[in-house]
Scaffold this active site. Sequence first.
Site, PDB file in Angstrom:
ATOM      1  N   SER A 279      76.482  51.512   1.524  1.00 29.44           N
ATOM      2  CA  SER A 279      77.188  52.762   1.790  1.00 29.44           C
ATOM      3  C   SER A 279      76.907  53.749   0.674  1.00 29.44           C
ATOM      4  O   SER A 279      76.475  53.369  -0.418  1.00 29.44           O
ATOM      5  CB  SER A 279      78.696  52.508   1.880  1.00 29.44           C
ATOM      6  OG  SER A 279      79.243  52.320   0.580  1.00 29.44           O
ATOM      7  N   ASP A 280      77.167  55.029   0.916  1.00 32.91           N
ATOM      8  CA  ASP A 280      77.219  55.945  -0.206  1.00 32.91           C
ATOM      9  C   ASP A 280      78.558  55.745  -0.910  1.00 32.91           C
ATOM     10  O   ASP A 280      79.449  55.055  -0.413  1.00 32.91           O
ATOM     11  CB  ASP A 280      77.029  57.392   0.250  1.00 32.91           C
ATOM     12  CG  ASP A 280      76.375  58.265  -0.819  1.00 32.91           C
ATOM     13  OD1 ASP A 280      76.513  57.931  -2.017  1.00 32.91           O
ATOM     14  OD2 ASP A 280      75.746  59.267  -0.478  1.00 32.91           O
ATOM     15  N   TRP A 281      78.693  56.361  -2.060  1.00 30.03           N
ATOM     16  CA  TRP A 281      79.833  56.127  -2.960  1.00 30.03           C
ATOM     17  C   TRP A 281      81.165  56.351  -2.229  1.00 30.03           C
ATOM     18  O   TRP A 281      81.537  57.480  -1.913  1.00 30.03           O
ATOM     19  CB  TRP A 281      79.725  57.071  -4.150  1.00 30.03           C
ATOM     20  CG  TRP A 281      80.725  56.858  -5.241  1.00 30.03           C
ATOM     21  CD1 TRP A 281      82.073  56.966  -5.155  1.00 30.03           C
ATOM     22  CD2 TRP A 281      80.448  56.512  -6.603  1.00 30.03           C
ATOM     23  NE1 TRP A 281      82.665  56.719  -6.360  1.00 30.03           N
ATOM     24  CE2 TRP A 281      81.681  56.441  -7.274  1.00 30.03           C
ATOM     25  CE3 TRP A 281      79.283  56.272  -7.317  1.00 30.03           C
ATOM     26  CZ2 TRP A 281      81.783  56.136  -8.630  1.00 30.03           C
ATOM     27  CZ3 TRP A 281      79.381  55.971  -8.665  1.00 30.03           C
ATOM     28  CH2 TRP A 281      80.609  55.894  -9.316  1.00 30.03           C
ATOM     29  N   GLY A 282      81.878  55.252  -1.936  1.00 30.41           N
ATOM     30  CA  GLY A 282      83.210  55.346  -1.348  1.00 30.41           C
ATOM     31  C   GLY A 282      83.236  55.791   0.095  1.00 30.41           C
ATOM     32  O   GLY A 282      84.314  56.072   0.636  1.00 30.41           O
TER      33      GLY A 282
END
Length: 740
Positions: A279-282
């Site tokens: 995933s991208d950050w968060g």
Amino acid sequence: MKNIFILLLITTSFLGFSQNKSTDQKIKELLAKMTLEEKVGQLNQYSGDNTVTGPLTINPNKQQEIKSGKIGSMLNIIGYKYTRQYQELAMQSRLKIPLLFGLDVIHGHKTTFPIPLGEAASWDLAAMELSARVAATEAAASGIHWTFAPMVDISRDPRWGRVMEGAGEDTYLGSRIAYARVKGFQGNKLGDLNSVMACVKHFAAYGAAVGGRDYNSVDMSNRMLSETYLPPFKAAVDANVATFMNSFNDINGIPASANKYIQRDILKGKWNFSGFIVSDWGSIAEMVAHGYSPDKKDSAEKAILAGNDMDMEGNAYNDFLVQLVKENKVPISVVDEAVSRILRKKFELGLFDDPFRYCNKERQEKELNNPEHTKIAREVAAKSIVLLKNEKNILPLSKTTKTIAFIGPMVKPKRINHGFWAVDLKDVDSSYIVSQWEGLERKVGKNTKLLYARGCGVEDMSKAGFQEAVDVANQADVVVLSIGERWNMSGEAKSRSNIHLPGVQEDLVKELQKTGKPIVILINAGRPLIFNWTADNMPAILYTWWLGSEAGNAIADVLFGDYNPSGKLPISFPREEGQIPIYYNHFSTGRPSINEDKIYKSAYIDLPNSPKFPFGYGLSYTTFSYSDLKLSKTSMKDSETIEVSATITNTGKYAGEEVVQLYLQDKFGSVVRPILELRDFQKIRLNVGESKTVKFVIDKEKLSFFNNELQWGAEPGEFELMIGTSSADIKLRSTFTLIQ
């Protein structure tokens, strides 16, 4: 330390691995030994605190979780010393599964190269592969296994801050660059000590964010998605990219992290991608803010089922995935599949054989101080500069010029040349970065006098320095004025509604023009800027982007003709924000702008439709003529090809490089087709008076597109072939027919 090495020696035999076993067998045996909690741990990625690339979650239990096998990867841990410390913690876990270390190595590690959009302006695939190769070598020597690059998002909106991180507006050029950069990062094979895993991002269509606002929604047809935004990702798969990162945006209402269509159906299904998705950050946890999930537990369920393997800094998998499996909401087979994909990469990197193989002090010191890397950075930076204007052949400057006034807020600072996403190396100072002042100072002879004035700041509105700048200019034979945007005005979370030259910089240009001195403008930026008055009134303009640690030397090389600029714009430059999105390969309409009717046509009443500077545009200190277009035949079947040739001649006074661009137009289709599309290009070098025959091959693939049913293929009919020096400057034309 002695105990740690003893643990290492027994790790292989403890896990039951043998050199005779296949990687599939090793993964299967390791999965059988893992608890559910340990499996979920492999899907969990935390950030260290060496650098900050997102909203960091403070977790005081991070080290204990590593020892407990609850973390599979770390990002933002930089350097052999720090990566070793964290890997030693992982070796205290029950199964001693090594950590993966990731980092945003976007346009260089210690040695920085032009921002990716600037580097794309070189149209030099070999140079881009080489710069990624250097970045990988330095990163791997610093303990890094994995870079979150390249970004291959197509973007037609320069308001979007992350346009600086991609390859521009064109799908074909973007796909070729994506392939080259993946090959550069990954080298001959994963596991080589000068190789890192590439991570192609952001999957998908992040560059089409509505309004050019970072993190915003994306709304488009699946045909547009398939034809324009997905091909660079497919090119990365063809280059055997190790990992994918999904995007923050939703696509037609479904957040990318939970989008089964793009992750399972297309990437892991149709494209048979064998790596893993992070995933991208968060972004998994942020599905709650999207209004797509009621809570983080639901987000975790949707993401893992949709094919998102690793959770970066979201704490969704770590907090809820065990529970979801026990509640039979997520099959254990889905977890096992995700874990297997990650373990496979750890095996390919050789980390089970030696978890510390990338943590080597001597190798780090050698590669971070390799003089060959500096040389390459200088060459790539020079190739990335675009000559936008050169009236009366002001450029190149003579090295015997007696007095040069070097003016502007970009002249003497060093850090700015890095651009956005430069790696923050804690143990390395910035003295090796070559400022623009230093570059010119080293280039000119002892008989040339350099004068300096700052003139103004980048954004502030003060004109207090104008008079000093004018006084300095009046003493000089020529003025070089370096202006633009700050290095951190383009990048993640740096979208701008106003992309004109900031502050009072254009007012400074106007004041200096009154001196009557010849003026050369350097524009430093991470995106296309709007500078209409300067473009119309200044005789010489170089677009220098942010060129990296050798910026000063590269700019000096171009200013004085030691390198003849050859860059071409990979993205259209608008006249005003009201034209955005603007791109060359648009569809025609029932009432096109070229319609002779003065009123009822697709046009503005206060502005031309055309960009200020078009896609593919860039001048040289020399000139080139195009002639003798030949086609091997005027019709072809699906299984056949047409060979195309043209003669390019250097008709000027300098040796130089030209990017010969081939465009096609499908005149009539079952769905409307663009007015022209880049379908091939070659960059060639010609000495003065030299001619070369450039050859292209037209095959069915170059004529194909997605129809309304998302079927890929070519349709019989007439095609126009165009060869030119930009999308708006076609030199040669012909037609041919595809027959059944």
